[in-house]
Enzyme design. Structure first.
Site, PDB file in Angstrom:
ATOM      1  CB  THR A 160     -10.819  -0.577  -4.175  1.00 13.25           C
ATOM      2  OG1 THR A 160     -10.658   0.647  -3.303  1.00 13.25           O
ATOM      3  CG2 THR A 160      -9.892  -1.658  -3.574  1.00 13.25           C
ATOM      4  NE  ARG A 218      -3.849   1.811   2.668  1.00 10.31           N
ATOM      5  CZ  ARG A 218      -4.607   2.509   1.662  1.00 10.31           C
ATOM      6  NH1 ARG A 218      -4.871   2.183   0.801  1.00 10.31           N
ATOM      7  NH2 ARG A 218      -5.444   3.409   2.203  1.00 10.31           N
ATOM      8  CB  THR A 275      -7.188   0.960  -4.219  1.00 10.55           C
ATOM      9  OG1 THR A 275      -8.113   2.034  -4.420  1.00 10.55           O
ATOM     10  CG2 THR A 275      -6.318   1.361  -3.191  1.00 10.55           C
TER      11      THR A 275
END
Length: 573
Positions: free
Chosen positions: A389, A110, A407
């Site tokens: 996403t 992420r 995402t």
């Protein structure tokens, strides 16, 4: 004449014999096809949010690729087919199950907070939600290094082979998919797109591209070819990274080549929670696995089933308990801070899986939805309405599995485009806006290297005793956890088939404790919940963008389903 007759009879008998042999062999070699029912697969499956990307993932599996190979190939494809949702300018979380070892691991790639960022960033939250466009919201992209780490640990095919199908897609006359056209022509998004650098990609003169219009994207095709040949490092320490940084600096970005070089994915152990005969594996903070686990851990104590729901008032009773549990869950989202940047959070988040907490929450749930103030649930009343996403679920022939959620955050991310690389940039720092601790009026400032909290929950449920497995995850921003939890309930507790479990309309509880119903949600249940004091949200969201992708293995049978809300279709063999 007699000889000819005997020869004919022999040939007929030989034909009948061969036919019987074929039938017997078919029954012996493929007994599963008949017993599994229509639509089932017998070896492997991929569920992406578009048929073309599911097919690409399946082809990789058929070429003897690993489930991780298939997931990467499907994600690369999705970044082209649904660029409003994900791409190389975003981040990804993998949950990976190795059937040979029985081990599960999480790869968290992420996005992170860059070394330099706008110090007044969090003061802008109220004014920019829900979209958060602009370069100040860009986090350091982790997508491609996430792929590289997953491939290094679990890949089987050559790296370049995973990119070739999507490169061919772009080079051979790609056209605008229907779902992308819906986003491009959305009345809320269109003005922002028109005013951004994405205009050069998605507009033809003054008009947005329409479904099936030619969609040339040579810059991204070139980037994918370069990455295929030279590896992920060309974006993080090479010329593609320099081009990206230079392009977006012209739009106000503070991202540097040093930020790119410093980014590293994290490999961590999953959260693990018993759920009936299954074990649920999900990603720890800053991903949302702790919240998903909390919801299911509380609800499993009420023993809902198809039988209990079929009783008079049973369905309303189940949804009432779900709504109350979701209220408590929304009040616990502050626990999703990044433990690497806030070490004290790690144990606090794991507390959500404790049985004594689940039992205490159950005892606080009564028959009414209007007995308590927001503070009872730790609700803040701050409305988010986040969305976005994409998710891919993969099951391999050997039983290994991958759930991968990716995402760029809200639709089209920051709406900042790098024209030389063809990459759309994320607006992941927007997720810092709901990092709020109810016990303190002060929200600590972002920490460079911190990963913002997320609702992403790529999860794998394993029942080793029965040889069953559910590989699942979803898209839809803050709707993800609600949608995935209800799909799991529908499938494992209520006995729905997988397609029906995903397609069933959901409800969601917002940060005010009000219930939002997806269109076509059962009106009688809505009335029953209102009679119990549950308050329906007056500001109903314009569209539910929840989309779940899942693969379910039950003994020798494999079922896969992609969400029709996003026109998805799974693929397998």
């Amino acid at each position: 004449m007699a000889w000819g007759h005997r020869a004919t009879v022999c040939l007929v008998l030989l034909g009948v014999g061969l036919g019987l042999v074929i039938v017997v062999l078919a029954a012996v070699l493929s007994p599963r096809q008949a017993s599994c029912g229509p639509g089932a697969f017998t070896r492997a499956a991929v569920a992406a949010d578009s048929k073309i990307c599911s097919d690409i993932g399946r082809a990789i599996l058929q070429q003897r690729g690993s489930p991780v190979d298939a997931a990467i190939a499907a994600l690369v494809c999705t970044g082209v087919v649904n660029p409003q949702s994900m791409g190389l300018g975003g981040g990804v979380v993998f949950t990976i199950y190795n059937a040979s070892t029985g081990k599960v691991e999480i790869i968290n790639a992420r996005e992170t907070v860059p070394a330099s960022y706008d110090q007044g960033l969090l003061n802008q939250c109220k004014n920019v939600l829900p979209l958060g466009t602009g370069a100040q919201w860009i986090g350091v992209p982790g997508e491609l290094r996430g792929y590289a780490e997953a491939h290094r640990r679990h890949g089987r095919l050559p790296w370049a082979q995973l990119f070739q199908p999507t490169i061919a897609l772009l080079r051979e006359g790609f056209r605008v998919p229907f779902i992308l056209s819906q986003f491009l022509n959305n009345s809320i998004l269109r003005p922002h797109l028109s005013a951004s650098t994405l205009r050069q990609l998605f507009f033809n003169g003054t008009e947005t591209l329409r479904s099936q219009d030619p969609f040339p994207w040579p810059a991204l095709a070139n980037t994918l070819e370069t990455v295929a040949k030279e590896g992920a490092e060309v974006l993080y320490t090479g010329r593609l990274g320099r081009m990206l940084v230079e392009d977006i600096a012209k739009q106000g970005s503070l991202l540097t080549v040093q930020d790119l070089a410093a980014f590293q994915p994290e490999v961590v152990e999953p959260l693990e929670m018993p759920l009936g005969n299954y074990t649920l594996y999900s990603p720890p903070p800053p991903a949302g696995g702790a919240i998903l686990s909390f919801i299911l851990n509380v609800l499993k104590g009420f023993n809902f089933s198809a039988e209990t729901v079929a009783r008079p008032g049973g369905e309303v009773n189940m949804y009432h308990h779900l709504v109350e549990t979701l209220k408590f869950a929304v009040g616990q989202r502050w626990r999703l801070w990044d433990p690497s940047s806030h070490p004290g959070i790690q144990n606090i988040s794991r507390d959500l899986l404790r049985e004594d907490l689940a039992q205490r929450i159950r005892q606080q749930i009564d028959g009414r939805g209007d007995h308590h103030q927001l503070s009872h649930y730790n609700l803040t009343g701050v409305r988010g309405n986040r969305m976005g996403t994409s998710h891919v679920s993969v099951l391999g022939e050997d039983g290994s599995a991958v759930a991968a959620t990716s995402t760029i955050n809200t639709p089209f991310g920051a709406m900042v485009y790098s024209p030389r690389t063809g990459i759309l940039l994320n607006n992941e720092l927007l997720d810092l806006c709901w990092r709020h601790m109810p016990t303190s009026p002060i929200t600590p400032p972002p920490v460079p290297g911190e990963r913002p909290p997320s609702s992403m929950v790529p999860s794998i449920l394993v029942n080793k005793g029965q040889g069953s497995k559910l590989v699942i995850g979803g898209a839809g921003g803050e709707l993800i956890i609600s949608a995935v939890a209800q799909t799991i309930m529908n499938k494992l507790w209520l006995g729905f088939d997988l397609t029906e479990a995903i397609a069933s309309p959901i409800l969601h509880v917002n940060s005010k404790g009000h219930v939002e119903y997806e269109p076509k949600f059962n009106q009688e249940v809505q009335k029953g919940l209102q009679d119990r004091g549950q308050i329906q949200s007056q500001s109903q969201r314009p569209v539910f963008l929840n989309a779940v992708q899942a693969v379910f293995q039950e003994g020798p049978c494999v079922y896969a389903a992609s969400d029709l809300r996003k026109a998805g279709k799974a693929s397998g063999y």
